[in-house]
Design a protein around this motif. Structure first.
Motif, PDB file in Angstrom:
ATOM      1  N   ALA A 199       1.013  12.091  -8.567  1.00  0.00           N
ATOM      2  CA  ALA A 199       2.136  11.564  -7.796  1.00  0.00           C
ATOM      3  C   ALA A 199       1.709  11.052  -6.427  1.00  0.00           C
ATOM      4  O   ALA A 199       2.394  10.226  -5.835  1.00  0.00           O
ATOM      5  N   TYR A 200       0.580  11.527  -5.928  1.00  0.00           N
ATOM      6  CA  TYR A 200       0.142  11.131  -4.593  1.00  0.00           C
ATOM      7  C   TYR A 200      -1.038  10.163  -4.610  1.00  0.00           C
ATOM      8  O   TYR A 200      -1.429   9.659  -3.566  1.00  0.00           O
ATOM      9  N   LEU A 201      -1.609   9.900  -5.760  1.00  0.00           N
ATOM     10  CA  LEU A 201      -2.680   8.912  -5.872  1.00  0.00           C
ATOM     11  C   LEU A 201      -2.088   7.516  -6.067  1.00  0.00           C
ATOM     12  O   LEU A 201      -0.919   7.375  -6.403  1.00  0.00           O
ATOM     13  N   THR A 202      -2.923   6.503  -5.902  1.00  0.00           N
ATOM     14  CA  THR A 202      -2.483   5.121  -6.075  1.00  0.00           C
ATOM     15  C   THR A 202      -2.209   4.854  -7.548  1.00  0.00           C
ATOM     16  O   THR A 202      -3.088   4.989  -8.387  1.00  0.00           O
ATOM     17  N   TRP A 203      -0.968   4.487  -7.844  1.00  0.00           N
ATOM     18  CA  TRP A 203      -0.563   4.192  -9.217  1.00  0.00           C
ATOM     19  C   TRP A 203      -0.706   2.692  -9.483  1.00  0.00           C
ATOM     20  O   TRP A 203      -1.176   2.282 -10.518  1.00  0.00           O
ATOM     21  N   THR A 204      -0.296   1.887  -8.513  1.00  0.00           N
ATOM     22  CA  THR A 204      -0.312   0.436  -8.676  1.00  0.00           C
ATOM     23  C   THR A 204      -0.678  -0.226  -7.358  1.00  0.00           C
ATOM     24  O   THR A 204      -0.259   0.220  -6.295  1.00  0.00           O
ATOM     25  N   THR A 205      -1.455  -1.289  -7.444  1.00  0.00           N
ATOM     26  CA  THR A 205      -1.742  -2.127  -6.290  1.00  0.00           C
ATOM     27  C   THR A 205      -1.225  -3.524  -6.613  1.00  0.00           C
ATOM     28  O   THR A 205      -1.536  -4.079  -7.665  1.00  0.00           O
ATOM     29  N   ALA A 206      -0.432  -4.070  -5.718  1.00  0.00           N
ATOM     30  CA  ALA A 206       0.144  -5.405  -5.908  1.00  0.00           C
ATOM     31  C   ALA A 206      -0.366  -6.320  -4.797  1.00  0.00           C
ATOM     32  O   ALA A 206      -0.212  -6.023  -3.623  1.00  0.00           O
ATOM     33  N   ASP A 207      -0.979  -7.416  -5.209  1.00  0.00           N
ATOM     34  CA  ASP A 207      -1.516  -8.384  -4.250  1.00  0.00           C
ATOM     35  C   ASP A 207      -0.658  -9.650  -4.298  1.00  0.00           C
ATOM     36  O   ASP A 207      -0.658 -10.363  -5.302  1.00  0.00           O
ATOM     37  N   PRO A 208       0.081  -9.935  -3.209  1.00  0.00           N
ATOM     38  CA  PRO A 208       0.937 -11.131  -3.208  1.00  0.00           C
ATOM     39  C   PRO A 208       0.160 -12.432  -3.031  1.00  0.00           C
ATOM     40  O   PRO A 208       0.722 -13.507  -3.194  1.00  0.00           O
TER      41      PRO A 208
END
Length: 176
Positions: A22-31
């Motif tokens: 729950a505290y780790l990076t689940w998703t990275t979104a690059d616009p």
């Protein structure tokens, strides 16, 4: 009784892995277009890992107080919670609309295209789910061998109520 400790350990490890996810990076979104990438932790994407971890720990506490039939039911519930955690780890990926709702900077109005990558968080969630499934299955199979927690405090079935009162008058504890 050893199986009971293994079940306890597996549930605690599974719950810890789910909370970690729950505290780790689940998703990275690059616009794109030089804008800063947005990272979302597991708790930002879904509340399921923490909820499943809490439910599993509560079920573990109740299992320690229950009789054999209820232990099997609760162990089955722990296995179902583990299956839900595996499902969440493998299936939950935010859509573009959900990302825009979570972070307005990722809205299609602001950017033409958002590249979404998955972080490391689903892996601990998956491992936690597998640990909960294993704990639940082991609990269902071995619940009849576990020690009853209330056996120490029950009265002697061979003694009459008069014998118990005599023991109390003599300063002895009839429940031992």
């Amino acid at each position: 009784m050893k199986q009971q400790r293994v079940v306890d350990l597996l549930v605690l490890v599974g719950a810890a892995l789910l909370v970690l996810a729950a505290y780790l990076t689940w998703t990275t979104a690059d616009p794109g277009n030089g804008r800063e990438a947005v990272t979302l932790a597991g708790k930002d994407v879904t509340k399921a890992p923490i909820t499943i971890a809490l439910a599993a720990v509560v079920a573990l506490v109740v299992v320690r107080l229950a009789g054999t039939a209820m232990r099997r039911i609760l162990a089955g519930l722990i296995a179902v919670l583990g299956a839900a955690a595996v499902l969440v780890a493998t299936q939950v990926r935010p859509s573009a609309e959900e990302l825009a709702r979570l972070r307005p900077a990722l809205s299609e109005v602001v950017t033409d295209h958002v590249t979404v990558t998955t972080g490391a968080a689903p892996w601990p969630a998956l491992a936690g789910g597998v640990a909960l499934i294993a704990a639940g299955m082991l609990g269902v199979l071995t619940a009849h061998r576990w020690r009853r927690p209330t056996a120490r405090y029950e009265r002697d079935p061979g003694g009459t109520p008069a014998d118990q009162w005599k023991a109390i008058d003599a300063g002895e504890d009839p429940t031992l």
